[in-house]
Design a protein around this motif. Structure first.
Motif, mmCIF file in Angstrom:
data_model
loop_
_atom_site.group_PDB
_atom_site.id
_atom_site.type_symbol
_atom_site.label_atom_id
_atom_site.label_comp_id
_atom_site.label_asym_id
_atom_site.label_seq_id
_atom_site.Cartn_x
_atom_site.Cartn_y
_atom_site.Cartn_z
ATOM 1 N N SER A 97 23.006 46.770 52.488
ATOM 2 C CA SER A 97 22.135 47.850 52.494
ATOM 3 C C SER A 97 21.144 47.970 51.165
ATOM 4 N N TYR A 98 20.144 48.133 51.386
ATOM 5 C CA TYR A 98 19.163 48.084 50.158
ATOM 6 C C TYR A 98 18.408 49.359 50.092
ATOM 7 N N SER A 99 18.337 49.895 48.703
ATOM 8 C CA SER A 99 17.832 50.900 48.463
ATOM 9 C C SER A 99 17.266 50.726 46.895
ATOM 10 N N GLU A 158 14.921 52.973 51.507
ATOM 11 C CA GLU A 158 16.546 52.873 51.812
ATOM 12 C C GLU A 158 16.575 52.233 53.163
ATOM 13 N N ASP A 159 17.413 51.148 53.175
ATOM 14 C CA ASP A 159 17.952 50.445 54.449
ATOM 15 C C ASP A 159 16.499 50.148 55.318
ATOM 16 N N SER A 196 18.324 49.601 43.059
ATOM 17 C CA SER A 196 19.227 50.556 42.620
ATOM 18 C C SER A 196 20.526 49.782 42.096
ATOM 19 N N GLN A 256 10.729 56.222 46.914
ATOM 20 C CA GLN A 256 12.031 55.614 47.054
ATOM 21 C C GLN A 256 12.140 55.076 48.598
ATOM 22 N N THR A 276 13.263 51.761 44.224
ATOM 23 C CA THR A 276 12.203 52.286 44.102
ATOM 24 C C THR A 276 11.060 51.115 44.114
#
Length: 542
Positions: free
Chosen positions: A507-509, A526-527, A542, A524, A511
């Motif tokens: 999972s990637y989150s 995410e995923d 993050s 931001q 900025t």
């Protein structure tokens, strides 16, 4: 693509050429200071503040040496002289000092494969068969039936053997007949060229880019090159690419020569040896040499030569990373004086994605002058072509002139390059596409390049960190750069259509800190990440 290649942990100390950005200048086209329409050394000096502002660390100059200019400086008649078009040795010394005053480095082009036919060495060599310098070049009798010594062809078209009426033998030239190849099997040639290197290194330059390094040694038996697989064999076919140059290039003994060059370079502190080598990856990496005692950076031209296709490029990056020797440092090139410009090859918008790729991959990047403002190949009318490659093979449309046109500095006459008509024409839009205009536009390609270079310097992960491929499909390339606690995800859409980043396991989150669309900065993610066509993102995880 989830299971990626990983590198050894990042070394605590890196050399300037490992964490720096190289900027190539084609001197004829950078800045004219004396109004003759041709760029020169004083012109380069006047633009060094711009290069410092841009953030580059090292300037590489294409040849500035004494030359009849049959191939615009790649036919050298004096390796230790400056061509009057470019200035004097005093101008060079001033340039070197001013580069150093700005904390930058200077590299010169070394052209060791061949000289000009006006070089004193060759004039002696062709004067008689028993001249002491006869064996400094590659001379050979014709065949018994009067034919050429073999079927080798010139890169610039036609046969590679030129008959000399005075001594009744042929000499070999891989390029123009005015560029006879040196015989690098001769120890005297080796020593003479090593002393040329020492001359410039003693002056204080930081190293060399070595022209056509893989050409320097030829098959001792002069065996015929075979036709390229799949080509229709025709003995009258005189196009270089229709044969495979297995005997005229990339001979095993060339590595001994590269080792000698590296040994000379290593006599001086913090110098670098770069090789121009157009070979497949498995052969390219051999030029690092045993125990990494070959070229520091055998130029990697995959981004110049591959189709702009996400699966092909993703695979090529991974193949290169996997093939590197343990201590070998990678490098990447998007453009140079011999190939079409990146904005012409992939389009204006996709060129920003390419810049993001170049400046976030692991390894040393080289920028070709003008690419940072999106310069494109200029349409040169046939009656204005001056490049010998284009003139010798006009039907193939392979002139290199379109990628060598003057730098576009401003909306002034001749784009601020010269007060005189330039040696090559400028594009019609140079009043809109230039440094001055883009400096005032925060959305411009120039500011995008400057920000990218700045981020490289600021973050070790982007500079010398590890590389790990994450996900690729028919449109996307993505990878992570990491050093210590810093991690960055780069996602690039190499197509013109929307695409979706969908990692399969992790999972990637994070900025967005830079994107081809400036409005993305600060967002931001995410995923699953949605990208527009021609979009690239640099994300701090993050």
């Amino acid at each position: 693509m989830e299971q990626g290649i990983t590198q050894p942990s990042v070394k605590s100390q890196h050399l300037w050429w490992q964490n720096g950005v190289i900027y190539q200048i084609y001197p004829r086209s950078f800045q004219d200071s004396n109004g003759d329409g041709v760029g020169d050394l004083q012109g380069i000096i006047s633009r060094l503040d711009y290069l410092q502002w841009l953030g580059v660390d090292c300037v590489w100059l294409s040849p500035i040496f004494s030359s009849p200019m049959a191939d615009f400086g790649y036919d050298i008649s004096d390796y230790q002289g400056i061509h009057p078009l470019f200035g004097t040795m005093e101008d060079f010394d001033e340039l070197l000092g001013e580069v150093h005053n700005r904390g930058m480095k200077l590299l010169l082009d070394l052209v060791p494969n061949h000289t000009s036919d006006q070089h004193p060495w060759f004039l002696e060599s062709r004067s008689s068969k028993d001249n002491p310098k006869r064996d400094w070049y590659i001379w050979h009798d014709g065949k018994a039936d009067g034919g050429l010594p073999n079927n080798w062809l010139s890169v610039f078209g036609g046969h590679a053997w030129e008959w000399d009426e005075v001594t009744q033998q042929y000499y070999y030239h891989a390029f123009l007949k005015e560029q006879p190849d040196l015989n690098w099997r001769n120890p005297q040639v080796q020593e003479a060229m090593m002393n040329v290197m020492r001359f410039w290194l003693d002056k204080g330059i930081e190293g060399f880019r070595v022209d056509v390094m893989w050409h320097m040694v030829k098959d001792e038996q002069l065996r015929d090159n075979p036709p390229f697989p799949g080509s229709t064999f025709d003995p009258n076919d005189l196009i270089y690419d229709h044969y495979t140059p297995v005997y005229s290039t990339d001979q095993p003994e060339v590595h001994e020569i590269v080792h000698m060059m590296r040994a000379v370079t290593d006599e001086y502190d913090d110098r670098v040896l770069i090789g121009e080598i157009y070979l497949p990856i498995h052969k390219l990496v051999t030029y690092y040499g045993q125990d990494n005692k070959g070229a520091h950076l055998p130029f990697n031209f995959q981004l110049l030569t591959l189709p702009w296709d996400a699966p092909a490029i993703a695979m090529a990056i991974d193949e290169y990373e996997g093939a590197l020797p343990a201590e070998g440092w990678p490098n990447w090139v998007l453009g140079n004086h011999d190939k079409p410009r990146i904005s012409s090859r992939v389009g204006r918008e996709q060129a920003k994605v390419a810049a993001l790729l170049l400046l976030t991959l692991r390894g040393t990047p080289t920028i070709y002058y003008g690419d940072e403002i999106g310069m494109r190949d200029v349409a040169i009318p046939m009656n204005e072509i001056v490049d010998p490659q284009g003139l010798n093979m006009p039907d193939l449309n392979i002139s290199r002139d379109p990628a060598r046109t003057p730098m576009q500095w401003s909306g002034e006459i001749n784009a601020g390059f010269s007060t005189h008509k330039p040696w090559l024409r400028l594009p019609f839009n140079s009043g809109r596409v230039n440094v001055e205009k883009q400096k005032g536009d925060m959305y411009s390609k120039l500011h995008f390049y400057r920000k990218l270079i700045s981020l490289r310097k600021e973050h070790a992960a982007l500079n010398v960190g590890s590389y790990r491929p994450i996900y690729a499909d028919q449109q996307l390339i993505s990878y992570v750069r990491e050093s210590g606690n810093e991690r960055f995800l780069i996602v690039l859409n190499l197509s013109h259509r929307p695409a979706y980043f969908k990692p399969r396991q992790e999972s990637y989150s994070g900025t967005v800190i830079l994107g081809t669309e400036i409005e993305r900065i600060g967002m931001q993610v995410e995923d699953i990440i949605t990208l527009g066509g021609d979009e690239g993102l640099l994300i701090r995880l993050s």
